[in-house]
Design a protein around this motif. Structure first.
Motif, mmCIF file in Angstrom:
data_model
loop_
_atom_site.group_PDB
_atom_site.id
_atom_site.type_symbol
_atom_site.label_atom_id
_atom_site.label_comp_id
_atom_site.label_asym_id
_atom_site.label_seq_id
_atom_site.Cartn_x
_atom_site.Cartn_y
_atom_site.Cartn_z
ATOM 1 N N ALA A 38 27.778 -48.132 -45.879
ATOM 2 C CA ALA A 38 28.477 -47.399 -46.940
ATOM 3 C C ALA A 38 29.984 -47.519 -46.739
ATOM 4 O O ALA A 38 30.680 -46.554 -46.398
ATOM 5 N N THR A 39 30.500 -48.724 -46.980
ATOM 6 C CA THR A 39 31.895 -49.022 -46.646
ATOM 7 C C THR A 39 32.887 -48.213 -47.478
ATOM 8 O O THR A 39 33.951 -47.826 -46.978
ATOM 9 N N GLU A 40 32.567 -47.954 -48.732
ATOM 10 C CA GLU A 40 33.498 -47.206 -49.576
ATOM 11 C C GLU A 40 33.640 -45.769 -49.088
ATOM 12 O O GLU A 40 34.760 -45.241 -48.990
ATOM 13 N N LEU A 41 32.527 -45.155 -48.762
ATOM 14 C CA LEU A 41 32.557 -43.791 -48.241
ATOM 15 C C LEU A 41 33.251 -43.754 -46.887
ATOM 16 O O LEU A 41 34.053 -42.851 -46.612
ATOM 17 N N TRP A 42 32.938 -44.726 -46.041
ATOM 18 C CA TRP A 42 33.564 -44.803 -44.717
ATOM 19 C C TRP A 42 35.088 -44.890 -44.854
ATOM 20 O O TRP A 42 35.827 -44.167 -44.179
ATOM 21 N N ALA A 43 35.550 -45.752 -45.772
ATOM 22 C CA ALA A 43 36.990 -45.958 -45.947
ATOM 23 C C ALA A 43 37.672 -44.698 -46.471
ATOM 24 O O ALA A 43 38.772 -44.331 -46.015
ATOM 25 N N GLU A 44 37.044 -44.022 -47.419
ATOM 26 C CA GLU A 44 37.679 -42.826 -47.968
ATOM 27 C C GLU A 44 37.653 -41.681 -46.959
ATOM 28 O O GLU A 44 38.629 -40.917 -46.861
ATOM 29 N N ALA A 45 36.566 -41.557 -46.216
ATOM 30 C CA ALA A 45 36.512 -40.534 -45.170
ATOM 31 C C ALA A 45 37.603 -40.779 -44.133
ATOM 32 O O ALA A 45 38.229 -39.825 -43.632
ATOM 33 N N ALA A 46 37.839 -42.052 -43.816
ATOM 34 C CA ALA A 46 38.900 -42.383 -42.864
ATOM 35 C C ALA A 46 40.273 -42.062 -43.432
ATOM 36 O O ALA A 46 41.139 -41.485 -42.754
ATOM 37 N N GLU A 47 40.467 -42.420 -44.691
ATOM 38 C CA GLU A 47 41.764 -42.185 -45.336
ATOM 39 C C GLU A 47 42.105 -40.700 -45.375
ATOM 40 O O GLU A 47 43.267 -40.306 -45.233
ATOM 41 N N LEU A 48 41.081 -39.876 -45.536
ATOM 42 C CA LEU A 48 41.295 -38.431 -45.587
ATOM 43 C C LEU A 48 41.391 -37.797 -44.194
ATOM 44 O O LEU A 48 41.575 -36.586 -44.074
ATOM 45 N N GLY A 49 41.245 -38.609 -43.163
ATOM 46 C CA GLY A 49 41.406 -38.114 -41.794
ATOM 47 C C GLY A 49 40.158 -37.566 -41.159
ATOM 48 O O GLY A 49 40.211 -36.998 -40.062
ATOM 49 N N TYR A 50 38.990 -37.758 -41.801
ATOM 50 C CA TYR A 50 37.764 -37.152 -41.288
ATOM 51 C C TYR A 50 37.165 -37.938 -40.126
ATOM 52 O O TYR A 50 36.584 -37.348 -39.218
ATOM 53 N N LEU A 51 37.262 -39.266 -40.150
ATOM 54 C CA LEU A 51 36.634 -40.064 -39.087
ATOM 55 C C LEU A 51 37.304 -39.846 -37.741
ATOM 56 O O LEU A 51 36.652 -39.886 -36.701
ATOM 57 N N ASP A 108 45.295 -49.711 -28.322
ATOM 58 C CA ASP A 108 44.583 -50.756 -29.057
ATOM 59 C C ASP A 108 43.478 -50.206 -29.944
ATOM 60 O O ASP A 108 43.235 -50.736 -31.032
ATOM 61 N N TRP A 109 42.789 -49.165 -29.479
ATOM 62 C CA TRP A 109 41.558 -48.763 -30.143
ATOM 63 C C TRP A 109 41.616 -47.450 -30.915
ATOM 64 O O TRP A 109 41.058 -47.347 -32.016
ATOM 65 N N LEU A 110 42.258 -46.430 -30.369
ATOM 66 C CA LEU A 110 42.141 -45.106 -30.986
ATOM 67 C C LEU A 110 42.709 -45.028 -32.401
ATOM 68 O O LEU A 110 42.049 -44.471 -33.298
ATOM 69 N N PRO A 111 43.900 -45.567 -32.683
ATOM 70 C CA PRO A 111 44.391 -45.500 -34.074
ATOM 71 C C PRO A 111 43.466 -46.217 -35.047
ATOM 72 O O PRO A 111 43.249 -45.737 -36.169
ATOM 73 N N ALA A 112 42.905 -47.345 -34.625
ATOM 74 C CA ALA A 112 42.022 -48.118 -35.509
ATOM 75 C C ALA A 112 40.676 -47.432 -35.687
ATOM 76 O O ALA A 112 40.082 -47.500 -36.778
ATOM 77 N N LEU A 113 40.163 -46.779 -34.641
ATOM 78 C CA LEU A 113 38.924 -46.011 -34.795
ATOM 79 C C LEU A 113 39.157 -44.820 -35.710
ATOM 80 O O LEU A 113 38.280 -44.448 -36.504
ATOM 81 N N ALA A 114 40.341 -44.225 -35.615
ATOM 82 C CA ALA A 114 40.652 -43.045 -36.429
ATOM 83 C C ALA A 114 40.814 -43.398 -37.901
ATOM 84 O O ALA A 114 40.367 -42.641 -38.778
ATOM 85 N N ASP A 115 41.449 -44.533 -38.197
ATOM 86 C CA ASP A 115 41.661 -44.873 -39.611
ATOM 87 C C ASP A 115 40.550 -45.752 -40.181
ATOM 88 O O ASP A 115 40.616 -46.207 -41.329
ATOM 89 N N GLY A 116 39.509 -45.986 -39.370
ATOM 90 C CA GLY A 116 38.329 -46.678 -39.865
ATOM 91 C C GLY A 116 38.444 -48.174 -39.995
ATOM 92 O O GLY A 116 37.501 -48.834 -40.451
ATOM 93 N N THR A 117 39.562 -48.744 -39.592
ATOM 94 C CA THR A 117 39.737 -50.190 -39.736
ATOM 95 C C THR A 117 39.005 -50.976 -38.652
ATOM 96 O O THR A 117 38.787 -52.179 -38.799
#
Length: 387
Positions: A38-51, A108-117
């Protein structure tokens, strides 16, 4: 430790619930049928800071903890679209790296895990080890000429390896003082030579596929080791306790979704001039399912609060109990929901039939209910081990 949500947590639940219902069960089911996450949901959840709500602010996260992350997963599940990889990427891998990783690994990892990228999978289970982490045979040894690590072994039932940028692999290294093997964690990028994957053919249809991994002298730089080589079990259980809490949240959300569908149906479905929900044979089992889910949620909140407070021992006991209670409540809620709808409970229209199998996963993974009962019997009650 609070037993009711703070105003901030109520607001978080409401906001995540709104996001989940924006996509809904139909969207989630469609992604499964298309064989994609569910990439669209994953991306929006990340954008909103939830991930990344549980990850440190200085590394792009929300500065919260497992309490907040479990709320996010539960509410998405209650809306019919749980994100399984939240259990793995931000909860297990993100937590381990945040607590024990080097500064370079954190950057290397935490910002990218947080923003879902970027996504990270987690590999611990082996064909011959099961729940016994002491029997893990994936081993790592140093190359004396270069200082690199050479990792060899097999893993099974690893979720989402095909879409993950790397896998956090649990291996074992030899203790120079004792000669015994001790657990260690390594970050293995997806395209590393010698790191092979094979998709497991599952009857369970899910957006995230399951894989068997083969590591054949996979060469990793010294910086692939997470944390201290001698920390061993401390680092491992720093990830396993959040995994249990998040699995509980996953199960509670699933159970809540099933129950809401059943309650709506029982309220509207009329037979012999009365809604079927007016009959105690229908109403009472649904009420019991609701009670069980609420009790499981209380234990899940307790486990999450203990973990965030740094009480690893207390969190270990509570996380196991929470996972057990949530799994049992989920299975019963789904079963009763399907039974309430009768034949309609097995139709695609109501979206419940697929949960019959999915709900049982929470009883099995990441640790079986029998192993949890073993843990409670000898760790909590002080009874002798049976094994």
């Amino acid at each position: 430790m609070p037993v009711i949500d703070s105003e901030e947590h109520k607001a978080l639940r409401a906001a995540v619930s709104a996001l989940g219902h924006k996509y809904g069960r139909e969207y989630f089911t469609r992604t499964v049928e298309e064989g994609r996450p569910a990439t669209e949901l994953w991306a929006e959840a990340a954008e909103l800071g939830y991930l990344g709500v549980n990850l440190p602010e200085q590394h792009g996260g929300g500065g919260g903890g497992i309490v907040e992350l479990s709320i996010v997963l539960e509410e998405l599940g209650a809306a019919g679209c749980p994100l399984l990889l939240m259990v793995v990427s931000p909860a297990i891998c993100g937590t381990v790296i945040a607590r024990f990783g080097t500064e370079e690994q954190k950057r290397d990892w935490l910002p990218a895990l947080a923003d879902g990228t970027r996504i990270m999978a987690f590999g611990i289970t082996e064909p011959d080890a099961g729940s016994n982490s002491h029997r893990i045979t994936t081993t790592a040894r140093r190359d004396p000429a270069t200082g690199d690590w050479l990792l060899t072994g097999r893993k099974v039932f690893v979720s989402g390896v095909d879409i993950a940028d790397a896998t956090l692999v649990v291996g074992r290294t030899e203790d120079a003082r004792t000669g015994r093997l001790k657990p260690c964690l390594f970050i293995v990028p997806r395209d590393t030579p010698g790191f092979e994957r094979r998709k497991i053919d599952m009857e369970l249809h899910a957006a995230e596929k399951q894989f068997e991994l083969t590591l054949d002298d996979v060469r990793l730089p010294a910086g692939a080791l997470v944390g201290d080589e001698d920390a061993g079990l401390l680092q491992l259980f720093a990830g396993l306790n959040p995994e249990r809490v998040m699995t509980a949240a996953f199960a509670i959300g699933m159970g809540r979704f099933a129950l809401s569908r059943a309650v709506e149906y029982a309220r509207d479905r009329t037979v012999w001039k009365a809604p079927i929900g007016s009959h105690q044979a229908i109403a009472h089992p649904l009420a019991q399912a609701h009670i069980d889910l609420e009790l499981a949620r209380l234990m899940t909140q307790k486990a999450a609060h203990l973990y965030d407070a740094g009480d690893d021992i207390g969190a270990g006991e509570a996380a196991n109990m929470a996972k057990y209670a949530a799994a049992e409540a989920c299975v019963k809620a789904v079963d009763q929901a399907v039974h309430t709808l009768g034949g309609n409970g097995l139709t695609r229209e109501f979206g419940l039939a697929s949960l019959i199998t999915a709900a049982r996963v929470s009883r099995i993974a990441p640790v079986s209910r029998e192993m949890i009962l073993n843990y409670v019997s000898h760790q909590t009650l002080g009874l002798p081990k049976s094994y």
